[in-house]
Write a protein that holds these residues in place. Structure first.
Motif, PDB file in Angstrom:
ATOM      1  N   TRP A 167      35.790 140.849 -45.923  1.00 39.16           N
ATOM      2  CA  TRP A 167      35.005 140.108 -46.908  1.00 39.16           C
ATOM      3  C   TRP A 167      35.040 138.612 -46.589  1.00 39.16           C
ATOM      4  O   TRP A 167      35.759 138.157 -45.712  1.00 39.16           O
ATOM      5  N   THR A 168      34.246 137.847 -47.283  1.00 41.18           N
ATOM      6  CA  THR A 168      34.219 136.385 -47.362  1.00 41.18           C
ATOM      7  C   THR A 168      33.615 135.711 -46.129  1.00 41.18           C
ATOM      8  O   THR A 168      32.479 135.241 -46.182  1.00 41.18           O
ATOM      9  N   TYR A 169      34.341 135.615 -45.030  1.00 41.82           N
ATOM     10  CA  TYR A 169      33.888 134.833 -43.878  1.00 41.82           C
ATOM     11  C   TYR A 169      34.549 135.354 -42.618  1.00 41.82           C
ATOM     12  O   TYR A 169      35.423 136.215 -42.656  1.00 41.82           O
ATOM     13  N   ASP A 170      34.129 134.819 -41.467  1.00 38.51           N
ATOM     14  CA  ASP A 170      34.865 134.993 -40.216  1.00 38.51           C
ATOM     15  C   ASP A 170      34.528 133.812 -39.316  1.00 38.51           C
ATOM     16  O   ASP A 170      33.691 132.963 -39.665  1.00 38.51           O
ATOM     17  N   THR A 171      35.195 133.718 -38.182  1.00 31.11           N
ATOM     18  CA  THR A 171      35.015 132.548 -37.326  1.00 31.11           C
ATOM     19  C   THR A 171      33.585 132.420 -36.821  1.00 31.11           C
ATOM     20  O   THR A 171      33.067 131.307 -36.674  1.00 31.11           O
ATOM     21  N   TRP A 172      32.919 133.553 -36.562  1.00 28.17           N
ATOM     22  CA  TRP A 172      31.536 133.493 -36.082  1.00 28.17           C
ATOM     23  C   TRP A 172      30.639 132.898 -37.149  1.00 28.17           C
ATOM     24  O   TRP A 172      29.808 132.023 -36.864  1.00 28.17           O
ATOM     25  N   ALA A 173      30.776 133.352 -38.392  1.00 28.14           N
ATOM     26  CA  ALA A 173      29.926 132.863 -39.483  1.00 28.14           C
ATOM     27  C   ALA A 173      30.142 131.379 -39.734  1.00 28.14           C
ATOM     28  O   ALA A 173      29.185 130.618 -39.949  1.00 28.14           O
ATOM     29  N   LEU A 174      31.401 130.931 -39.709  1.00 26.20           N
ATOM     30  CA  LEU A 174      31.691 129.524 -39.955  1.00 26.20           C
ATOM     31  C   LEU A 174      31.162 128.647 -38.829  1.00 26.20           C
ATOM     32  O   LEU A 174      30.494 127.631 -39.071  1.00 26.20           O
ATOM     33  N   ALA A 175      31.475 129.027 -37.597  1.00 24.65           N
ATOM     34  CA  ALA A 175      31.049 128.222 -36.455  1.00 24.65           C
ATOM     35  C   ALA A 175      29.534 128.226 -36.315  1.00 24.65           C
ATOM     36  O   ALA A 175      28.913 127.181 -36.097  1.00 24.65           O
ATOM     37  N   ASN A 176      28.929 129.387 -36.466  1.00 26.68           N
ATOM     38  CA  ASN A 176      27.483 129.495 -36.346  1.00 26.68           C
ATOM     39  C   ASN A 176      26.787 128.693 -37.439  1.00 26.68           C
ATOM     40  O   ASN A 176      25.823 127.970 -37.187  1.00 26.68           O
ATOM     41  N   GLY A 177      27.288 128.821 -38.681  1.00 24.22           N
ATOM     42  CA  GLY A 177      26.644 128.137 -39.802  1.00 24.22           C
ATOM     43  C   GLY A 177      26.684 126.629 -39.643  1.00 24.22           C
ATOM     44  O   GLY A 177      25.650 125.946 -39.742  1.00 24.22           O
ATOM     45  N   THR A 178      27.855 126.083 -39.378  1.00 24.68           N
ATOM     46  CA  THR A 178      27.988 124.630 -39.289  1.00 24.68           C
ATOM     47  C   THR A 178      27.355 124.084 -38.017  1.00 24.68           C
ATOM     48  O   THR A 178      26.601 123.098 -38.061  1.00 24.68           O
ATOM     49  N   ALA A 179      27.656 124.692 -36.893  1.00 26.17           N
ATOM     50  CA  ALA A 179      27.121 124.177 -35.624  1.00 26.17           C
ATOM     51  C   ALA A 179      25.599 124.235 -35.590  1.00 26.17           C
ATOM     52  O   ALA A 179      24.936 123.293 -35.116  1.00 26.17           O
ATOM     53  N   ALA A 232      23.624 135.124 -41.162  1.00 28.61           N
ATOM     54  CA  ALA A 232      24.912 134.498 -41.416  1.00 28.61           C
ATOM     55  C   ALA A 232      26.050 135.053 -40.568  1.00 28.61           C
ATOM     56  O   ALA A 232      27.023 134.333 -40.293  1.00 28.61           O
ATOM     57  N   PHE A 233      25.963 136.318 -40.157  1.00 28.56           N
ATOM     58  CA  PHE A 233      27.077 136.961 -39.459  1.00 28.56           C
ATOM     59  C   PHE A 233      26.656 137.481 -38.092  1.00 28.56           C
ATOM     60  O   PHE A 233      25.483 137.718 -37.832  1.00 28.56           O
ATOM     61  N   ARG A 234      27.634 137.671 -37.234  1.00 29.46           N
ATOM     62  CA  ARG A 234      27.378 138.177 -35.889  1.00 29.46           C
ATOM     63  C   ARG A 234      26.608 139.492 -35.950  1.00 29.46           C
ATOM     64  O   ARG A 234      26.954 140.385 -36.729  1.00 29.46           O
ATOM     65  N   PRO A 235      25.572 139.634 -35.150  1.00 28.30           N
ATOM     66  CA  PRO A 235      24.817 140.893 -35.150  1.00 28.30           C
ATOM     67  C   PRO A 235      25.718 142.096 -34.881  1.00 28.30           C
ATOM     68  O   PRO A 235      26.674 142.016 -34.095  1.00 28.30           O
ATOM     69  N   LEU A 236      25.404 143.202 -35.521  1.00 29.93           N
ATOM     70  CA  LEU A 236      26.228 144.404 -35.442  1.00 29.93           C
ATOM     71  C   LEU A 236      26.442 144.867 -34.007  1.00 29.93           C
ATOM     72  O   LEU A 236      27.538 145.313 -33.641  1.00 29.93           O
ATOM     73  N   ASP A 237      25.415 144.747 -33.170  1.00 31.35           N
ATOM     74  CA  ASP A 237      25.496 145.275 -31.812  1.00 31.35           C
ATOM     75  C   ASP A 237      26.203 144.335 -30.831  1.00 31.35           C
ATOM     76  O   ASP A 237      26.323 144.638 -29.649  1.00 31.35           O
ATOM     77  N   GLN A 238      26.708 143.206 -31.313  1.00 28.52           N
ATOM     78  CA  GLN A 238      27.360 142.244 -30.416  1.00 28.52           C
ATOM     79  C   GLN A 238      28.863 142.174 -30.588  1.00 28.52           C
ATOM     80  O   GLN A 238      29.541 141.440 -29.858  1.00 28.52           O
ATOM     81  N   GLY A 239      29.426 142.934 -31.521  1.00 28.11           N
ATOM     82  CA  GLY A 239      30.847 142.829 -31.807  1.00 28.11           C
ATOM     83  C   GLY A 239      31.749 143.736 -31.005  1.00 28.11           C
ATOM     84  O   GLY A 239      32.948 143.501 -30.905  1.00 28.11           O
TER      85      GLY A 239
END
Length: 409
Positions: A149-161, A394-401
């Motif tokens: 839940w909440t967040y992960d490093t991809w979402a934070l870095a992608n969102g801000t950058a 907002a989050f890393r695509p399902l097929d890229q994880g």
């Protein structure tokens, strides 16, 4: 019915239990009891953003859902993992084997969360991870029992950058905590900056829990980059921002972009030093009527403090877990986790969303700028919303994880 009791917990921690029940027949839930364990940082440097507030958030979720499970007791206990993976995993196993805990919530710090993830894999319990940031939980280390839940490093870095680079911040220099979490933030953010035609002019790494950032900040200042990306967390981010102000970095025209910063961190820095800072969050207490109503209830139990994103994630994750228990008619971890992925998420804090096959809870993310002291209307009024990042982006695509569960969906 509502009662409180104090129990002896692991590692000299205490456990607080909230019992919520109502009359009438229950569903087919074994023992007519659901037991939630909040495994968190009660005494370390993430205790402000998780800790007692995470326990209160879980208690509020139990209170709110009690009427939906008449005759069923919802119990909430807590333990301090002391930011140590071995203690976290041992507590998780004891809770499963001896205390019949049905779900473990929160677990800040990625190393601890990964240890708990393995302890619960293929067990009869569910891990609702609202505290950690590692994408490994929905990548190669994904588990059918884990919901992130909440967040992960991809979402934070992608969102801000992405938001900062698209807004004209094309040149970056990274100040990075020298461990896996910091490296992931820098790597994810760098990839976004470069994909948008920006330039990463350099980076410097500092030891975790550093006290002096002067040499690192001077290198960042000397780089001439428009944006200094802070790929660190909690005390390191707080120290970086405070010392950057002392060196006149922001008044000199450079801007700070924090890749992980929460409300409690901004409170620790103060608006005078944090003003103008860019950051991405999953939740803000003053966003709408629903978030404000929850924040008022939370503040009444927390001496006026407002909830962080992690604490909000505990509430929303626990609420969705309880909805899935009701829908599945059981606390069996495999069945409940599957039901959590089947039914949509919907709560007053994160709104509508879904849980993917890899366990990632998908919802909007929010890009903020920290207010100046003159813009703030009162205590905890810290953020102004710049952009809402839709759930689909907002989050890393399902097929890229690289999650094996995603390949089966």
């Amino acid at each position: 019915m509502k009662a409180h009791r104090i129990l002896a917990g692991a590692s000299a921690a205490c456990a607080v239990a909230l019992l919520c029940g109502a009359g009438g027949a229950s569903a087919e839930i074994a023992g007519k009891r659901v037991k939630l364990g909040v495994l968190t940082d009660m005494s370390g440097f993430a205790s402000d953003s998780t800790g007692m507030g995470s326990l209160v958030a879980a208690q509020l979720a139990a209170e709110d859902f009690a009427k939906e499970l008449p005759g069923v007791t919802i119990e909430v206990i807590q333990a301090d993992h002391q930011n140590k993976p071995d203690i976290g995993a041992a507590t998780a196993r004891r809770w499963l084997d001896q205390e019949q805990v049905n779900a473990i919530l929160d677990v800040p710090f990625s190393s601890v969360a990964l240890a708990v993830n393995e302890a619960l894999r293929n067990s009869k319990a569910v891990f609702v991870a609202s505290g950690p940031g590692t994408t490994e939980l929905t990548g190669p280390k994904c588990s059918p029992n884990t919901i992130h839940w909440t967040y992960d490093t991809w979402a934070l870095a992608n969102g801000t950058a992405r938001a900062v680079t698209e807004g004209g911040g094309k040149s970056w220099y990274f100040l990075t905590a020298d461990y896996a979490f910091g490296h992931a933030l820098e790597g994810d953010a760098s990839a976004v900056v470069k994909s948008l035609g920006g330039n990463v002019v350099g980076s410097v790494r500092h030891p975790p829990n550093a006290s002096d950032f002067s040499s690192y900040l001077l290198q960042a200042q000397g780089s001439g980059a428009k944006i200094i990306g802070l790929a660190n967390a909690v005390g390191d981010t707080i120290g970086s921002v405070k010392q950057a102000t002392e060196f006149g970095i922001t008044t000199g025209g450079q801007r700070l972009a924090a890749l992980l910063m929460q409300l409690s961190d901004v409170a620790a820095v103060g608006l005078k030093d944090a003003q103008g800072l860019y950051l991405t969050e999953a939740f803000y207490w003053d966003l709408n009527a629903g978030t404000r109503a929850f924040a008022d209830r939370f503040a009444a139990k927390m001496n006026g403090r407002r909830p962080t994103g992690n604490q909000a994630g505990v509430y929303a994750g626990a609420l969705h877990y309880l909805k899935a228990v009701k829908a599945a008619g059981t606390t069996d971890g495999t069945a409940v986790a599957a039901k959590m992925k089947e039914i949509p998420t919907d709560d007053p804090l994160f709104g509508k969303g879904t849980v993917r096959a890899d366990g990632r809870a998908v919802h909007d993310m929010l890009f903020f700028e920290v207010k100046s002291p003159d813009e703030s209307k009162g205590p905890w009024d810290f953020y102004k919303l710049v952009k809402t990042i839709p759930a689909t982006e907002a989050f890393r695509p399902l097929d890229q994880g690289g999650c094996p569960l995603a390949k089966k969906s």
